[in-house]
Design a protein around this motif. Structure first.
Motif, short mmCIF file in Angstrom:
data_model
loop_
_atom_site.label_atom_id
_atom_site.label_comp_id
_atom_site.label_asym_id
_atom_site.label_seq_id
_atom_site.Cartn_x
_atom_site.Cartn_y
_atom_site.Cartn_z
N PRO A 257 0.83 -1.21 0.00
CA PRO A 257 0.00 0.00 0.00
C PRO A 257 0.87 1.25 0.00
N ASN A 258 0.53 2.22 -0.83
CA ASN A 258 1.38 3.39 -1.00
C ASN A 258 1.62 4.16 0.29
N SER A 259 0.67 4.09 1.21
CA SER A 259 0.82 4.83 2.46
C SER A 259 1.61 4.07 3.52
N SER A 260 1.96 2.83 3.25
CA SER A 260 2.64 2.00 4.24
C SER A 260 4.11 2.39 4.37
N TYR A 261 4.69 2.14 5.54
CA TYR A 261 6.11 2.45 5.69
C TYR A 261 6.98 1.51 4.86
N SER A 262 6.50 0.32 4.57
CA SER A 262 7.28 -0.57 3.70
C SER A 262 7.39 0.01 2.30
N ALA A 263 6.30 0.57 1.78
CA ALA A 263 6.35 1.22 0.46
C ALA A 263 7.26 2.45 0.50
N LYS A 264 7.18 3.23 1.57
CA LYS A 264 8.03 4.42 1.69
C LYS A 264 9.50 4.03 1.72
N MET A 265 9.83 2.94 2.40
CA MET A 265 11.22 2.48 2.45
C MET A 265 11.71 2.06 1.06
N TYR A 266 10.88 1.29 0.35
CA TYR A 266 11.26 0.87 -1.00
C TYR A 266 11.50 2.08 -1.89
N LYS A 289 16.32 8.37 8.88
CA LYS A 289 14.95 8.72 8.48
C LYS A 289 13.91 7.89 9.23
N PHE A 290 14.15 6.59 9.35
CA PHE A 290 13.12 5.71 9.91
C PHE A 290 13.42 5.29 11.35
N GLN A 291 14.64 4.84 11.63
CA GLN A 291 14.94 4.39 12.99
C GLN A 291 15.04 5.55 13.99
N VAL A 292 15.73 6.61 13.57
CA VAL A 292 15.98 7.73 14.48
C VAL A 292 14.81 8.70 14.51
N ASN A 293 14.35 9.11 13.30
CA ASN A 293 13.31 10.14 13.24
C ASN A 293 11.88 9.58 13.17
N SER A 294 11.76 8.26 13.02
CA SER A 294 10.44 7.59 13.00
C SER A 294 9.48 8.21 11.99
N PHE A 311 14.83 -6.63 15.05
CA PHE A 311 14.10 -7.76 14.47
C PHE A 311 12.87 -7.32 13.69
N ALA A 312 12.65 -6.03 13.55
CA ALA A 312 11.43 -5.53 12.93
C ALA A 312 11.41 -5.81 11.43
N ALA A 313 10.20 -6.07 10.92
CA ALA A 313 10.06 -6.32 9.48
C ALA A 313 10.53 -5.13 8.66
N GLY A 314 10.21 -3.91 9.13
CA GLY A 314 10.44 -2.73 8.31
C GLY A 314 11.88 -2.42 8.00
N ILE A 315 12.70 -2.18 9.03
CA ILE A 315 14.07 -1.75 8.78
C ILE A 315 14.88 -2.83 8.07
N ASN A 316 14.56 -4.09 8.34
CA ASN A 316 15.25 -5.17 7.63
C ASN A 316 14.81 -5.26 6.18
N PHE A 317 13.56 -4.87 5.89
CA PHE A 317 13.12 -4.77 4.50
C PHE A 317 13.87 -3.64 3.80
N GLY A 318 14.01 -2.51 4.48
CA GLY A 318 14.78 -1.41 3.90
C GLY A 318 16.20 -1.82 3.57
N ALA A 319 16.84 -2.54 4.50
CA ALA A 319 18.19 -3.04 4.25
C ALA A 319 18.21 -4.02 3.10
N SER A 320 17.17 -4.83 3.01
CA SER A 320 17.06 -5.79 1.92
C SER A 320 16.99 -5.09 0.57
N ILE A 321 16.21 -4.03 0.49
CA ILE A 321 16.07 -3.31 -0.77
C ILE A 321 17.37 -2.61 -1.16
N ILE A 322 18.14 -2.19 -0.17
CA ILE A 322 19.47 -1.64 -0.46
C ILE A 322 20.33 -2.68 -1.18
N SER A 323 20.36 -3.89 -0.64
CA SER A 323 21.19 -4.92 -1.29
C SER A 323 20.61 -5.34 -2.63
N LEU A 324 19.28 -5.25 -2.79
CA LEU A 324 18.67 -5.55 -4.09
C LEU A 324 19.18 -4.58 -5.15
#
Length: 447
Positions: A257-266, A289-294, A311-324
């Motif tokens: 969903p465009n409003s989700s933080y997972s979309a914003k991270m991608y 942007k996400f961990q410090v400033n939420s 262990f959160a889904a979000g920040i690890n997804f962001g890291a995943s997209i960096i490596s992608l």
């Protein structure tokens, strides 16, 4: 009821340029697919055991003075501090961690639940596992008391099952406070490989396994990975793996969903990559942007208080997209960046190691390392109750083929001939609505 609209657009150009198809059918060679499935298990194991060296070393926000700062590319080949809590803290360098032909790969939480789901599908002769079948499988194959290699949401879901609670209530926010943890990302990618080209059926198969432990962003991220794994089977006219990899990720982005933080991270990582910034700069700014400033309501202290969101889904997804993006489809580079990126580093590494291992195939992965790597897999390192405590990738791939046989013949309305799966092409654009109740999703009927 909240409805998510998921639209995958497969352009006519791509469909008609498939070298393994005719004008009406997709034709996928099972022998070639078996090599790819072996590559999935091998690539995932390489990445898992490489990423585990840095697991939780660097998490941005320190715990008791450890974990602050981040690794850079210069740290490959060396290591400046031991893991915060990993059993692998004795590693003093960061490098590919390989099991050679005279050794055995150990299972880990990044690979063993996928193995378990494959066995349960075959054992129950059911492509869509029912709540009781998932519960019975977990209780049969996971140690109840001693070290059972479960954490956060997986552990809470398991505890609930022991109390008699069935999925999907095991991920209900009222029952499981860890529902936005990383867990489902570890355990469900393989469902995309069971549904070649058509991700909708893989998402349907995985709906309940995902929601055994995940809701909301954690569930959407898991669906993102399933779509990418499914689309990997489509032969296109992309010029290289990088171009196809990026296209697959854009198709999968549509589930978020465009409003989700997972979309914003991608979107943020993609924008930084397109600006030409280094992956280290992008990782550091993602953390700020996400961990410090939420930003975008990403509140790690609400999601995971135990380790500052590591262990959160979000920040690890962001890291995943960096490596992608920055790995650009290169198997070794993608795993290196995922390993150095931070947080639960073995998880993103395992996801992309498995998918790129599938895309390149086992034979090509072996060539990359110029070594005969082990084909054996010790599932009883972390799980129990299987007939073969030490399995092998060839057997594991053959079991995957049996599942796809059923998907193609029963759900795609295709057939098997001369060692090929043959099933009809569907329209070049199709849309599915995914609701908060398990959908009964089937490919459109074919005349």
């Amino acid at each position: 009821m909240r409805i998510k609209f998921f639209s995958i657009i497969v352009l006519f150009l791509f469909l008609m340029s498939c070298s393994n198809s005719d004008n009406r059918n997709f034709i996928i060679n099972k022998k070639e697919y078996k090599n790819k499935l072996e590559g999935f298990w091998l690539g995932q194991s390489i990445a898992n055991w490489t990423g585990i060296i840095t697991e939780m070393d660097k998490i941005g926000i320190p715990i008791n003075g450890k974990g602050e700062g981040f690794y850079t590319y210069d740290n490959w080949g060396k290591k400046d501090e031991p893991n915060i809590w990993s059993e692998y803290s004795n590693y003093n360098s960061i490098d590919f961690n390989l099991a050679k032909s005279d050794s055995i790969w150990g299972s880990d939480d990044d690979t063993d639940i996928e193995y378990m789901y494959q066995e349960l599908i075959l054992e129950n002769n059911n492509l869509k596992l029912r709540p009781e079948q998932i519960r019975d499988g977990w209780l049969k194959h996971i140690k109840p008391k001693e070290q059972n290699f479960l954490w956060v949401s997986n552990q809470r879901a398991f505890d609930l099952m022991l109390e008699g609670v069935l999925p999907p209530q095991t991920s209900s926010p009222e029952n499981n406070e860890y529902y936005e943890m990383i867990d489902a990302q570890l355990t469900t990618e393989i469902f995309g490989l069971y549904s070649p080209i058509y991700a909708d059926y893989g998402l349907s198969m995985a709906y309940l396994p995902i929601r055994t432990v995940a809701r909301e962003n954690a569930a959407w991220i898991s669906e993102f990975y399933i779509i990418m794994h499914s689309l990997a089977s489509l032969e296109t006219d992309h010029i290289d793996v990088k171009e196809k990899f990026f296209w697959m990720s854009e198709m999968a982005r549509k589930i978020l969903p465009n409003s989700s933080y997972s979309a914003k991270m991608y979107d943020y990582v993609k924008s930084q990559y397109n600006l030409g910034l280094s992956w280290e700069n992008t990782r550091d700014s993602l953390n700020t942007k996400f961990q410090v400033n939420s930003e975008y309501n990403y509140n790690w202290s609400k999601i995971d208080k135990s380790c500052n969101g590591c262990f959160a889904a979000g920040i690890n997804f962001g890291a995943s997209i960096i490596s992608l993006f920055y790995g650009e489809g290169n198997f070794k580079e993608t795993i290196k960046i995922a390993t150095l990126c931070g947080w639960d580093s073995d998880n993103p590494a395992s996801t992309w190691g498995g998918l790129l291992g599938f895309m390149y195939g086992k034979k090509e992965i072996q060539k990359m390392f110029n070594l005969q790597l082990s084909n054996k897999y010790n599932i009883h390192r972390t799980r129990i109750g299987f007939d073969n405590p030490v399995d092998d990738f060839e057997s594991m791939a053959e079991k995957g083929l049996l599942i796809i046989d059923k998907v193609v013949t029963e759900k795609y309305r295709g057939h098997i001939k001369n060692g090929n799966w043959i099933f009809k092409k569907l329209p070049t654009r199709y849309t599915k609505d995914f609701v908060d109740e398990p959908p009964d999703i089937e490919p459109p009927k074919i005349d």
